[in-house]
Design an enzyme around this catalytic site. Sequence first.
Site: not given
Length: 462
Positions: A201, A209, A274, A304-305, A317, A390
Amino acid sequence: TTSMSPGAGYVTKDNRPTQRLANYLEERAEGQTALIIQTICPWKRNDIDPDHIHELPSCYDESCIPDLQRYMIEPVHKHGGLICAQPYYVHDWKPDAETPEGPYGPSDIAILKFMGGFRAMTLEQKVAQLFIVTPEALVEGVSQVTQAGDMTREGVTAHPVGGIVYFAQNLLDPEQTTTMLANVKQFYADAGNVAPFIAVDEEGGTVVRVADNEAFGAQDVGDASALGSAGDTEAAKRAAEQIADYLMPLGFNLDFAPVADVVDPLRSDTMGLRSFSSDAAVAADMVRAEVEGFRDKKMLCCAKHFPGIGAAAGDSHEGAITIEATNEELETVDLVPFRAAIEAGVPMIMVGHVSLPNIVGDSTPAPLSSAVVQGMLRDSLGYTGIIVTDSLSMGAITDYYTPAEAAVAALKAGCDIPLMPERLDEAYQGVLSAVQVGELTEERLDESLTRILTAKQEYFGL
């Protein structure tokens, strides 16, 4: 050159290969490494006219390329895709022969090794190929994987999953990361398995990351919201190219980006930075530009999403999130960037864990709903690429479904890849059992495998 003869009867009206075709290929391959060549296009599968199928009796080197173009590729373009998505073959191909690509390029034909492709996979291998998991899912008792050694080798041998997704805890520095990813790829090659997606990601800004680790020396392209505010599509394209430029040398071939959600700043407290914009048209332009940037660099990307979580309160999440929008409301706002991504040729779309009661009729999360995956994304938007869920380890799923239930439901809904199940063994066994008892068919798995292997062949080879 080779002579051509009509091959009518090798496919059924719903575009499934018949037993006659299967038998023909088995007989003609004669133990050699044969190839299935499959054209790719976005037209409806049920528009196929079997009378347009042609067989290529034999072909040993690049001298057959003119016939491939004349009888396979050009009719697809000329006749609006009447023969797209059909299996073609070059039997008795020499094992050391080079793959022909032709002037239309690898995006127009995908070449799958017949004897080593998915037809030769066991059911267990097919099921494993559907999953993308974390490296920790493949080793027992290890909470942070930072190398690929004997335990990883054993894990990918036992479960040769379709891909592995890495997070910041796995990535320490360039040398460690490059070595780890190279080792993983070598484990697959040594075992004769299909090359894996190596995913991450890396959106830029809030979700990175690699770029937030000084050891990598990679410049962060910044949040999508800043790019959207500037309104510069060239800058968005350069951002995607820049991300690809520092990810690919490390060994990554798939980035779960860009975000295509249209944010509603009054409702969403997670997507503000985002998302490119609260304006659907602006978001669409930026998403299109980033997809083009990734594709120009030959890096797989993922919009996404779907169908858009920018107007949802809460965080999937942690638990279930809901959008009360109607189909018409989604069409005018949330789906606009996804249409742009599809037009730009995005190879993968991720479905977010949002419930759409006004469309689905209940609280089923979108990746587990055929009304969303098949009805909206496949049928309404005409998307023919890979559909990934996801993460199935998110609270929106794990609070209500077991790993097996979630993975099976995702495949039944039309998804191709169940991403990061909470416990791989349970999800894997659940899908395997579903096929064995007839809840899922092996032909259904083959549909997803075709899309997965086609993308892999186009972007980095099998």
